[in-house]
Design a protein around this motif. Sequence first.
Motif, short mmCIF file in Angstrom:
data_model
loop_
_atom_site.label_atom_id
_atom_site.label_comp_id
_atom_site.label_asym_id
_atom_site.label_seq_id
_atom_site.Cartn_x
_atom_site.Cartn_y
_atom_site.Cartn_z
N ARG A 70 0.48 -1.52 -0.17
CA ARG A 70 0.41 0.47 -0.26
C ARG A 70 0.90 1.24 0.47
NH1 ARG A 70 -3.89 -2.24 4.94
NH2 ARG A 70 -5.22 -4.07 3.19
N GLU A 87 -3.44 1.99 -5.20
CA GLU A 87 -5.02 3.24 -4.93
C GLU A 87 -5.81 2.98 -4.01
OE1 GLU A 87 -8.86 3.41 -7.90
OE2 GLU A 87 -7.57 1.46 -8.34
N GLY A 88 -6.10 4.12 -3.06
CA GLY A 88 -7.34 4.43 -1.97
C GLY A 88 -5.94 4.16 -0.53
N TYR A 89 -4.55 4.65 -0.73
CA TYR A 89 -3.61 4.88 -0.22
C TYR A 89 -3.50 7.11 -0.81
CZ TYR A 89 -5.28 0.75 1.68
OH TYR A 89 -5.95 -0.15 1.84
N ASP A 90 -2.93 7.39 0.58
CA ASP A 90 -1.68 8.14 -0.10
C ASP A 90 -0.89 9.23 0.99
OD1 ASP A 90 -3.55 10.04 1.36
OD2 ASP A 90 -4.68 10.85 -0.31
N THR A 93 -2.02 9.21 4.27
CA THR A 93 -2.99 7.80 4.54
C THR A 93 -2.83 7.46 6.90
OG1 THR A 93 -4.15 7.24 2.95
CG2 THR A 93 -3.94 5.31 4.69
#
Length: 378
Positions: A70, A87-90, A93
């Motif tokens: 991730r 995708e869905g993490y940055d 997060t």
Amino acid sequence: MTDRASMLRFASSAMFAASLAGCGSAPPAAPPSLSEEALQAVMPDAGAPRDQLAREIDELFTQDELGETRAIVLMSDGELAAERYSEGYDQDTRFVSWSMAKTVTAVLVGMLVADGKLTVGDPAPVPMWQRPGDPRAEITLRHLLQMRSGLRHTEAGDPPYDSSEVRMLFLDGRDDMARWAKEQPLEAEPGEQFEYSSNTTVILADIAARALTNSSDPETRRTVVDEFLKERLFEPLGMDSMVLEYDASGTLIGGSLMHATARDWAKFGEFLRRSGRSPEGEQLVPSRWIDAMITPSPASGFYGYQTWLNRESGIDRDKDVADRGPETMFAAIGHMGQYVLISPDQRITLVRLGHSNRTERFKMLAELFDIADLYPMR
């Protein structure tokens, strides 16, 4: 046929096969082109061949047999070398630490030792152990730090609810985790054997809280520990995202439940790589304490003070990734594949966060060593 004749025949056959392979065989296929996402993850001055580094990192995100990566953050010589998220993490997060929290707790204890509030060689300041005739009075703070207390703490159980960790976190110990962990009897002489235990780290967190305040009020205990770590560690390192979890008694769940961004976990790794200094050079914990954290204990050559070492059986390895990386490498490691790998001799810190089962984790860890291998010893 004699053994010598057999060997000569085998050698001749091998040479003949090699000559055939060299005549007219097609050149090895070129690796597939790197995506723009893979290339953009690596900084122009990453301290390693950019395309090769981008490809190694890309494999962590694209190879199913490695599990789900991730986040990756790589620091080289104090500078950001690579960063990538699925995708869905940055970068904002917060990722759960799981057992990476243990290494943070070791730093907390080290600060209190430096302040003169605790002494590693003394019997652990646990009142219930100091009663006449209680053999647990022989447990020292160092024993707890090195996971060799001798207490009956079984990290993994079959079925899972039989494990000391699960019982402490979720069942009969959940409201006062430290008390439950401290009540367990000895199963070995203090100091004699290594047994990895989240229960032990919660005892350390409770000892730290008691060193900071005499209050038994849960809110007071939470506030005092939170403010201490914020002022003495997180703020100087710029770890603004860190969120700590406590149980109902106000004890820091110091073995498993801290939350921070991947960048902040990298800042913590860099702090350890710099032997306890902030980016500005302030000594936040004595360098000798970091040295102790990464010194093998008498009961386990692969473990120091709440920290994994790059020795046989250390850094969560198996035979497929044995003898990889410098011996001076060490790590904070968490459940299901959370890693802060620190290599002082290569001047790198590598953070990998995600979800990998046991089989995937070993393969994924080999990939992390492939990344580290791109950096020379300095």
